[in-house]
Design a protein around this motif. Structure first.
Motif, PDB file in Angstrom:
ATOM      1  N   UNK A   9      42.105  55.669  42.105  1.00  0.00           N
ATOM      2  CA  UNK A   9      43.218  54.590  42.437  1.00  0.00           C
ATOM      3  C   UNK A   9      43.370  53.952  40.920  1.00  0.00           C
ATOM      4  N   UNK A  10      44.417  53.082  41.014  1.00  0.00           N
ATOM      5  CA  UNK A  10      44.734  52.396  39.824  1.00  0.00           C
ATOM      6  C   UNK A  10      45.251  51.084  40.120  1.00  0.00           C
ATOM      7  N   UNK A  11      44.788  50.071  39.332  1.00  0.00           N
ATOM      8  CA  UNK A  11      45.493  48.770  39.285  1.00  0.00           C
ATOM      9  C   UNK A  11      46.612  48.488  38.277  1.00  0.00           C
ATOM     10  N   UNK A  12      47.837  48.143  38.531  1.00  0.00           N
ATOM     11  CA  UNK A  12      48.636  48.145  37.427  1.00  0.00           C
ATOM     12  C   UNK A  12      49.553  46.814  37.367  1.00  0.00           C
ATOM     13  N   UNK A  21      54.891  38.938  35.698  1.00  0.00           N
ATOM     14  CA  UNK A  21      54.079  40.008  35.983  1.00  0.00           C
ATOM     15  C   UNK A  21      53.679  40.254  37.270  1.00  0.00           C
ATOM     16  N   UNK A  22      53.870  41.469  37.845  1.00  0.00           N
ATOM     17  CA  UNK A  22      53.542  42.006  39.358  1.00  0.00           C
ATOM     18  C   UNK A  22      52.449  42.663  39.271  1.00  0.00           C
ATOM     19  N   UNK A  23      51.144  42.498  40.255  1.00  0.00           N
ATOM     20  CA  UNK A  23      50.107  43.357  39.919  1.00  0.00           C
ATOM     21  C   UNK A  23      50.040  43.958  41.396  1.00  0.00           C
ATOM     22  N   UNK A  71      41.081  40.214  41.395  1.00  0.00           N
ATOM     23  CA  UNK A  71      40.571  39.480  40.399  1.00  0.00           C
ATOM     24  C   UNK A  71      41.698  39.241  39.229  1.00  0.00           C
ATOM     25  N   UNK A  72      42.542  40.236  39.194  1.00  0.00           N
ATOM     26  CA  UNK A  72      43.646  39.909  38.048  1.00  0.00           C
ATOM     27  C   UNK A  72      44.568  39.068  38.710  1.00  0.00           C
ATOM     28  N   UNK A  83      45.754  41.077  28.793  1.00  0.00           N
ATOM     29  CA  UNK A  83      45.292  42.624  29.078  1.00  0.00           C
ATOM     30  C   UNK A  83      46.484  43.451  28.780  1.00  0.00           C
ATOM     31  N   UNK A  84      47.607  43.079  29.029  1.00  0.00           N
ATOM     32  CA  UNK A  84      48.882  43.922  28.490  1.00  0.00           C
ATOM     33  C   UNK A  84      48.738  44.110  27.106  1.00  0.00           C
ATOM     34  N   UNK A  85      48.375  42.950  26.130  1.00  0.00           N
ATOM     35  CA  UNK A  85      48.206  43.230  24.629  1.00  0.00           C
ATOM     36  C   UNK A  85      47.352  43.967  24.253  1.00  0.00           C
ATOM     37  N   UNK A  86      46.298  43.913  25.088  1.00  0.00           N
ATOM     38  CA  UNK A  86      45.059  44.970  24.715  1.00  0.00           C
ATOM     39  C   UNK A  86      45.461  46.327  25.097  1.00  0.00           C
TER      40      UNK A  86
END
Length: 92
Positions: A9-12, A21-23, A71-72, A83-86
């Motif tokens: 699964x993925x978190x995005x 930003x939507x998580x 957590x995000x 996080x997006x920049x990294x």
């Protein structure tokens, strides 16, 4: 017989047209992004359309993805942008 490996699964994070930003989580973040772009899948995008899938993080299973999503979502906007920049730097 061995137990089947759990499906990843993925978190995005998806950027909306207004910069927000939507998580979320999904077993297929690219497919989920297309759903968001079509205006379905989350009320979040009714006021400002989804424009870019900007962050994807793999998780072991759905349970881990849900914990990571929680957590995000508690992070500040500045921390989410980090996080997006990294992720963008790693992609280069």
């Amino acid at each position: 017989m061995s137990a089947a490996e759990p499906k990843p699964w993925f978190v995005y994070l998806v950027r909306a047209a207004n910069g927000a930003l939507y998580c979320g989580i999904s077993d297929d973040p690219q497919r989920r992004f297309v759903t968001h772009q079509s205006g379905r899948g989350a009320r979040f995008f009714h006021s400002s359309p989804a424009v870019a899938l900007v962050y994807v993080e793999a998780c072991r299973d759905k349970s881990e993805a849900l914990r990571r999503e929680r957590s995000i979502k508690q992070l500040t906007k500045k921390a989410k942008e980090a996080l997006v920049l990294a992720a963008a730097v790693q992609a280069v």
